[in-house]
Design a protein around this motif. Structure first.
Motif, PDB file in Angstrom:
ATOM      1  N   ASN A   1       5.574  14.824  -7.722  1.00  0.00           N
ATOM      2  CA  ASN A   1       4.827  13.915  -6.871  1.00  0.00           C
ATOM      3  C   ASN A   1       5.091  12.526  -7.356  1.00  0.00           C
ATOM      4  OD1 ASN A   1       2.687  12.837  -5.575  1.00  0.00           O
ATOM      5  ND2 ASN A   1       1.075  13.214  -7.204  1.00  0.00           N
ATOM      6  N   ASP A   2       6.452  12.073  -6.816  1.00  0.00           N
ATOM      7  CA  ASP A   2       6.802  10.762  -6.913  1.00  0.00           C
ATOM      8  C   ASP A   2       7.438  10.255  -5.931  1.00  0.00           C
ATOM      9  OD1 ASP A   2       9.413  12.027  -7.166  1.00  0.00           O
ATOM     10  OD2 ASP A   2       9.109  12.009  -9.541  1.00  0.00           O
ATOM     11  N   SER A   3       8.434   9.367  -5.977  1.00  0.00           N
ATOM     12  CA  SER A   3       9.344   8.570  -4.886  1.00  0.00           C
ATOM     13  C   SER A   3      10.228   9.677  -4.280  1.00  0.00           C
ATOM     14  CB  SER A   3      10.161   7.435  -5.375  1.00  0.00           C
ATOM     15  OG  SER A   3       9.294   6.413  -5.613  1.00  0.00           O
ATOM     16  N   ARG A   4      10.566  10.682  -4.775  1.00  0.00           N
ATOM     17  CA  ARG A   4      11.269  11.695  -4.301  1.00  0.00           C
ATOM     18  C   ARG A   4      10.539  12.507  -3.117  1.00  0.00           C
ATOM     19  NH1 ARG A   4      12.569  15.353  -9.328  1.00  0.00           N
ATOM     20  NH2 ARG A   4      10.473  14.504  -9.782  1.00  0.00           N
ATOM     21  N   GLU A   5       9.151  12.387  -3.214  1.00  0.00           N
ATOM     22  CA  GLU A   5       8.196  12.881  -2.077  1.00  0.00           C
ATOM     23  C   GLU A   5       7.881  11.815  -1.240  1.00  0.00           C
ATOM     24  OE1 GLU A   5       3.812  14.071  -2.560  1.00  0.00           O
ATOM     25  OE2 GLU A   5       5.142  15.555  -3.546  1.00  0.00           O
ATOM     26  N   PHE A   6       7.428  10.481  -1.602  1.00  0.00           N
ATOM     27  CA  PHE A   6       7.003   9.704  -0.650  1.00  0.00           C
ATOM     28  C   PHE A   6       7.569   8.326  -0.643  1.00  0.00           C
ATOM     29  CE2 PHE A   6       4.399   9.536  -4.938  1.00  0.00           C
ATOM     30  CZ  PHE A   6       4.741   8.436  -5.271  1.00  0.00           C
ATOM     31  N   GLY A   7       8.951   8.288  -1.277  1.00  0.00           N
ATOM     32  CA  GLY A   7       9.516   6.947  -1.013  1.00  0.00           C
ATOM     33  C   GLY A   7       9.224   5.996  -2.166  1.00  0.00           C
ATOM     34  N   ALA A   8       9.710   4.550  -1.922  1.00  0.00           N
ATOM     35  CA  ALA A   8       9.569   3.654  -2.561  1.00  0.00           C
ATOM     36  C   ALA A   8       8.090   3.214  -2.445  1.00  0.00           C
ATOM     37  CB  ALA A   8      10.530   2.282  -1.935  1.00  0.00           C
ATOM     38  N   VAL A   9       7.318   2.586  -3.499  1.00  0.00           N
ATOM     39  CA  VAL A   9       6.029   2.049  -3.610  1.00  0.00           C
ATOM     40  C   VAL A   9       5.948   0.750  -3.217  1.00  0.00           C
ATOM     41  CG1 VAL A   9       3.921   2.194  -4.781  1.00  0.00           C
ATOM     42  CG2 VAL A   9       5.397   4.145  -5.120  1.00  0.00           C
ATOM     43  N   PRO A  10       5.206   0.037  -2.094  1.00  0.00           N
ATOM     44  CA  PRO A  10       5.355  -1.085  -2.062  1.00  0.00           C
ATOM     45  C   PRO A  10       4.653  -2.052  -3.101  1.00  0.00           C
ATOM     46  CG  PRO A  10       4.511   0.094  -0.183  1.00  0.00           C
ATOM     47  CD  PRO A  10       4.448   1.090  -1.134  1.00  0.00           C
ATOM     48  N   ASP A  11       5.009  -3.179  -3.360  1.00  0.00           N
ATOM     49  CA  ASP A  11       4.372  -3.815  -4.457  1.00  0.00           C
ATOM     50  C   ASP A  11       2.771  -4.075  -4.552  1.00  0.00           C
ATOM     51  OD1 ASP A  11       6.867  -4.596  -5.633  1.00  0.00           O
ATOM     52  OD2 ASP A  11       7.112  -6.611  -4.530  1.00  0.00           O
ATOM     53  N   GLU A  12       2.139  -4.269  -3.390  1.00  0.00           N
ATOM     54  CA  GLU A  12       0.792  -4.215  -3.335  1.00  0.00           C
ATOM     55  C   GLU A  12       0.111  -3.006  -3.775  1.00  0.00           C
ATOM     56  OE1 GLU A  12       2.092  -3.525   1.019  1.00  0.00           O
ATOM     57  OE2 GLU A  12       2.816  -4.807  -0.834  1.00  0.00           O
ATOM     58  N   LEU A  13       0.833  -1.794  -4.133  1.00  0.00           N
ATOM     59  CA  LEU A  13       0.170  -0.592  -4.497  1.00  0.00           C
ATOM     60  C   LEU A  13       0.566  -0.352  -6.024  1.00  0.00           C
ATOM     61  CD1 LEU A  13       0.868   2.034  -1.718  1.00  0.00           C
ATOM     62  CD2 LEU A  13      -1.120   0.761  -1.811  1.00  0.00           C
ATOM     63  N   VAL A  14       1.189  -1.167  -6.608  1.00  0.00           N
ATOM     64  CA  VAL A  14       1.442  -1.184  -8.047  1.00  0.00           C
ATOM     65  C   VAL A  14      -0.044  -2.096  -8.727  1.00  0.00           C
ATOM     66  CG1 VAL A  14       2.714  -1.843 -10.077  1.00  0.00           C
ATOM     67  CG2 VAL A  14       3.630  -1.197  -7.874  1.00  0.00           C
ATOM     68  N   VAL A  15      -0.842  -1.029  -9.448  1.00  0.00           N
ATOM     69  CA  VAL A  15      -1.991  -1.764 -10.142  1.00  0.00           C
ATOM     70  C   VAL A  15      -1.734  -2.499 -11.379  1.00  0.00           C
ATOM     71  CG1 VAL A  15      -4.261  -0.805 -10.754  1.00  0.00           C
ATOM     72  CG2 VAL A  15      -3.162   0.113  -8.728  1.00  0.00           C
ATOM     73  N   ALA A  16      -0.980  -1.604 -12.248  1.00  0.00           N
ATOM     74  CA  ALA A  16      -1.062  -2.115 -13.640  1.00  0.00           C
ATOM     75  C   ALA A  16       0.140  -1.624 -14.437  1.00  0.00           C
ATOM     76  CB  ALA A  16      -2.276  -1.967 -14.711  1.00  0.00           C
TER      77      ALA A  16
END
Length: 173
Positions: free
Chosen positions: A98-113
């Motif tokens: 359940n990580d980028s192998r499944e959903f790709g790169a995470v946009p900066d605005e979704l990084v919380v902390a």
């Protein structure tokens, strides 16, 4: 699809940004709880994380991110590297994908902390001095070095991110 390994073969993963930082440094600090085994052996279900909102992220950092397909779901991963679409994040447990192998790169605005410190709860600790001392010595583990500078502010003067939507205590899996 790219694997969650760096060039040196070590498992990597995680993200970036959020929080308003006004009112002092304590407003930028919160707690998150780990609920699944995706970050084993580094983190176990039940571990508490002291997180820093708005902290800069570097490859190798453990971060709390909003799931790209379920924005109400927070996940804890390790930032592997920056890519065109954001951060490539992976769990330390290669059996959980359940990580980028499944959903790709995470946009900066979704990084919380960014996680700063792990606090392991006392499980089966005897109420005597030696077991308590062993627990204290193993329960706290820094996950990063000193706090890094905050990301730049947006043109409106406030940091980018989802600061108004975050609770002080995060539930992340």
């Amino acid at each position: 699809m790219p694997e969650c390994t760096s060039q040196d073969g070590l498992t990597r993963g995680e993200g970036r940004r959020a929080g308003d930082g006004r009112g002092g440094p304590l407003k930028r600090i919160g707690l998150a709880e780990v609920y699944n085994p995706s970050m084993r052996p580094t983190l176990r279900p039940g571990d508490q994380l002291v997180v820093v909102y708005g902290a800069a992220v570097r490859p190798g950092d453990i971060v709390v991110v909003r799931h790209p397909f379920q924005h109400d779901l927070l996940i804890v991963k390790r930032a592997v590297e920056r890519r065109a679409g954001g951060w490539w994040v992976c769990g330390d447990n290669p059996l959980v994908q359940n990580d980028s192998r499944e959903f790709g790169a995470v946009p900066d605005e979704l990084v919380v902390a960014r996680a700063w410190l792990r606090v392991r709860p006392p499980r089966g600790v005897q109420p005597s001095p030696v077991p308590l001392l062993r627990w204290v010595l193993s329960a706290l583990r820094p996950l990063t070095g000193p706090l890094r500078p905050r990301p730049p502010l947006s043109p409106s003067g406030s940091p980018a991110g989802l600061s108004g939507l975050l609770s002080r205590r995060l539930r992340a899996r």
